[in-house]
Design a protein around this motif. Structure first.
Motif, PDB file in Angstrom:
ATOM      1  N   HIS A 115       0.843  -1.211   0.000  1.00  0.00           N
ATOM      2  CA  HIS A 115       0.000   0.000   0.000  1.00  0.00           C
ATOM      3  C   HIS A 115       0.876   1.258   0.000  1.00  0.00           C
ATOM      4  CE1 HIS A 115      -4.100  -1.786   1.403  1.00  0.00           C
ATOM      5  NE2 HIS A 115      -3.457  -2.612   0.588  1.00  0.00           N
ATOM      6  N   THR A 116       1.856   1.257  -0.882  1.00  0.00           N
ATOM      7  CA  THR A 116       2.721   2.431  -1.062  1.00  0.00           C
ATOM      8  C   THR A 116       2.220   3.217  -2.256  1.00  0.00           C
ATOM      9  OG1 THR A 116       4.640   1.257  -0.165  1.00  0.00           O
ATOM     10  CG2 THR A 116       5.077   3.219  -1.487  1.00  0.00           C
ATOM     11  N   GLY A 117       1.867   4.473  -2.048  1.00  0.00           N
ATOM     12  CA  GLY A 117       1.360   5.299  -3.139  1.00  0.00           C
ATOM     13  C   GLY A 117       2.447   5.604  -4.156  1.00  0.00           C
ATOM     14  N   ALA A 118       2.060   5.554  -5.443  1.00  0.00           N
ATOM     15  CA  ALA A 118       3.024   5.833  -6.514  1.00  0.00           C
ATOM     16  C   ALA A 118       2.297   6.448  -7.700  1.00  0.00           C
ATOM     17  CB  ALA A 118       3.749   4.565  -6.936  1.00  0.00           C
ATOM     18  N   LEU A 119       3.009   7.308  -8.417  1.00  0.00           N
ATOM     19  CA  LEU A 119       2.465   7.952  -9.613  1.00  0.00           C
ATOM     20  C   LEU A 119       3.585   8.048 -10.650  1.00  0.00           C
ATOM     21  CD1 LEU A 119       0.365   9.434 -11.268  1.00  0.00           C
ATOM     22  CD2 LEU A 119       0.841  11.514  -9.948  1.00  0.00           C
ATOM     23  N   ILE A 120       3.436   7.318 -11.756  1.00  0.00           N
ATOM     24  CA  ILE A 120       4.465   7.253 -12.798  1.00  0.00           C
ATOM     25  C   ILE A 120       3.880   7.748 -14.108  1.00  0.00           C
ATOM     26  CG2 ILE A 120       6.053   5.748 -14.049  1.00  0.00           C
ATOM     27  CD1 ILE A 120       5.988   3.839 -11.680  1.00  0.00           C
TER      28      ILE A 120
END
Length: 295
Positions: free
Chosen positions: A144-149
């Motif tokens: 549940h680690t937020g990421a935006l690529i």
């Protein structure tokens, strides 16, 4: 003066008892060709290039010192010759690690194969961007680690210069480090161009769609907003639920398995064979993307 210099060079060549002919010329060409090949193969555009130039400079100083001695400028000539000798001996000590690596290279069983192998080294091989990203997403979703690529080929319509410029190879380890909650760049987006992470910690424009559900947080709104103002595709991992989505042209597609995600990423990045692509929606001019339906 010129005749004396010529006499000096003749005295250097005389002990070799060479009578120049076509055979000698061919031998010289072979030696020059081998040295040039070794220079381009192992030295050019490396840190050793400066060392080789320095070595040639030392050779020039040695020849110049011999000329000075011939012209009875013995003090200067002997001084230069002594300096060249001292520096040459010092180089053996200074570059001992490099010499040891070179001798180790010569001692390898496949030395000849590596010598004439024109293929690129491991560092220059194409990076499997899809694999690195999928491995990262697997961890992000599980923890549940937020990421935006952001995947974008045209950097003239992006916001990468607002973040921290990295220009680094795409790797799972680097992506995990960037989006770790305790790092300064984890709140922003990562911009990927080709196989390079161009920038991290990038702030993207948020969508102004009033009909967007309240359940979408800042990352999803930034991904939608970026896809609305550019041709970029944005991959989002939710920090609250661990859900994985890709946004394109203002629409989101949620993924329940990594197989489908990998397939769509291959389409986005243009690494999937054309005969495996069913939908021909154009993205990035040369890439294709799956059709996304608004819910």
């Amino acid at each position: 003066m010129i005749s004396e210099i010529w006499t000096f060079f003749q005295s250097l060549i005389a002990p070799m008892e060479l009578a120049f002919n076509w055979t000698n010329l061919a031998e010289i060409c072979v030696i020059v060709g081998v040295l040039w090949y070794l220079y381009k193969k192992f030295i050019k555009n490396t840190q050793s290039e400066k060392f080789v130039k320095g070595a040639f400079f030392l050779v020039f100083l040695w020849i110049f010192s011999e000329i000075l001695i011939r012209f009875d400028l013995k003090i200067i000539g002997v001084f230069l010759k002594s300096v060249v000798t001292l520096v040459s001996l010092s180089l053996i000590v200074i570059f001992q690690p490099e010499l040891r690596r070179f001798l180790g290279f010569l001692g390898q069983v496949d030395f000849i194969k590596k010598l004439f192998d024109n293929s690129k080294s491991t560092d220059n091989k194409r990076i499997d961007v899809v694999k690195e990203i999928v491995e990262s997403v697997k961890y992000f979703s599980r923890s549940h680690t937020g990421a935006l690529i952001v995947f974008q080929s045209d950097l003239s319509h992006t916001y990468y210069d607002v973040g921290t410029v990295l220009n680094a190879d795409v790797s799972t380890e680097l992506l995990l480090t960037i989006f770790h909650p305790n790092t300064p760049l984890h709140d922003g987006a990562v911009v990927i161009n080709g196989d390079k992470i161009i920038s991290a910690g990038v702030l993207l424009p948020l969508t102004e769609d009033p009909k967007l559900s309240w359940k979408y947080g800042t990352r999803h709104r930034a991904a939608i907003g970026m896809s609305e103002v550019s041709d970029a595709a944005c991959l989002v991992v939710s920090e609250e639920t661990g859900d994985v989505s890709i946004c394109l042209d203002g629409t989101l597609k949620k993924y329940d398995d990594l197989v489908t995600l990998k397939s769509d990423l291959e389409s986005i990045l243009g690494v999937k064979p054309e005969d495996e692509i069913n939908d021909k929606k154009n993205v990035f001019n040369i890439n294709n993307f799956i059709t996304i339906k608004k819910k």
